[in-house]
Design an enzyme around this catalytic site. Structure first.
Site, short mmCIF file in Angstrom:
data_model
loop_
_atom_site.label_atom_id
_atom_site.label_comp_id
_atom_site.label_asym_id
_atom_site.label_seq_id
_atom_site.Cartn_x
_atom_site.Cartn_y
_atom_site.Cartn_z
N VAL A 150 0.85 -1.19 0.00
CA VAL A 150 0.00 0.00 0.00
C VAL A 150 0.88 1.24 0.00
CG1 VAL A 150 -1.83 1.26 1.19
CG2 VAL A 150 -1.75 -1.23 1.34
N SER A 191 -2.00 11.02 5.07
CA SER A 191 -1.90 10.67 6.50
C SER A 191 -1.21 9.32 6.72
CB SER A 191 -3.29 10.66 7.14
OG SER A 191 -4.12 9.69 6.52
N GLU A 210 -10.68 5.17 4.39
CA GLU A 210 -10.65 6.00 3.19
C GLU A 210 -12.03 6.11 2.53
OE1 GLU A 210 -7.92 7.58 2.64
OE2 GLU A 210 -6.69 6.46 4.06
#
Length: 220
Positions: free
Chosen positions: A41, A46, A121
């Site tokens: 990922v 953030s 998300e």
């Protein structure tokens, strides 16, 4: 017709969970076949400083063809409905590069981490796959998963004068805290990760927001 960066994923396909099937980054610094499911990922917002999921290792690097911009509205983390904050997303920009961190998720954690990230998300971001270039030149580029708030999502705010974006960030607060914290933590993380690769958009917003806060403190 030339494909865009989002339409032209390179090397591997991702399944519905976002896992790279049949490949791994080996100790020999190359991709080789392997009969496992694993996930990488990419964090560019953030996720560069607030990593709340288990991972095996992380690698600093970059992706090409995108720019990091505070163009995504946030009503679930750094703002509220009716008064959204602003957080980063990626917009296609052929000549630009975005630096960040790639996290390798262990096979046994793929399902739980995927579910966690999908929820984290959920405010307008969708999954995409892109080619990641490690900062260490001995490691070959490989495809990974990332989340992007595209221009078609309902929370996308788009471009605006930097002074207006700074004003919005300075006064926005949401369930995850102040929008200023998000901005400052991201700026600090990027300076630590790649001190010789300044992000003009990010650092100029940091300067403008600090200026607004300084003026507010002066008035008090």
């Amino acid at each position: 017709q030339k494909k865009t960066a989002l339409e032209n994923p390179v090397v591997n396909s991702l399944d519905k969970q976002g896992t790279i099937q049949g490949t791994e980054v080996t100790s020999g610094h190359s991709l080789r076949p392997r009969e496992v499911r694993m996930m990488w990922v990419f964090g560019y917002g953030s996720l560069t400083w607030k990593v709340d999921f288990p991972y095996k290792r992380k690698i600093t690097g970059f992706i090409n063809g995108f720019a990091r911009r505070f163009w995504q509205g946030s009503t679930d983390h750094r703002g509220v409905p009716g008064k959204p904050g602003r957080v980063v997303t990626l917009v296609e920009s052929p000549e630009e590069t975005v630096w960040g961190v790639a996290y390798e998720v262990a096979e046994e954690d793929v399902t739980s981490v995927s579910q966690h990230l999908d929820y984290r998300e959920k405010g307008g971001y969708t999954r995409h796959s892109v080619l990641f270039h490690p900062a260490d030149p001995s490691i070959q580029p490989f495809t990974l998963l990332l989340y992007i708030g595209t221009a078609t999502n309902p929370d996308f705010l788009g471009d605006a004068p930097l002074s207006e974006i700074a004003e919005q960030i300075a006064y926005s607060v949401g369930p995850s805290g102040k929008n200023t914290e998000y901005l400052y933590q991201l700026a600090e993380a990027m300076r630590a990760l790649v001190p010789n690769k300044p992000d003009t958009h990010l650092f100029e917003l940091e300067r403008l927001v600090k200026e607004i806060e300084s003026q507010c403190n002066y008035r008090q």
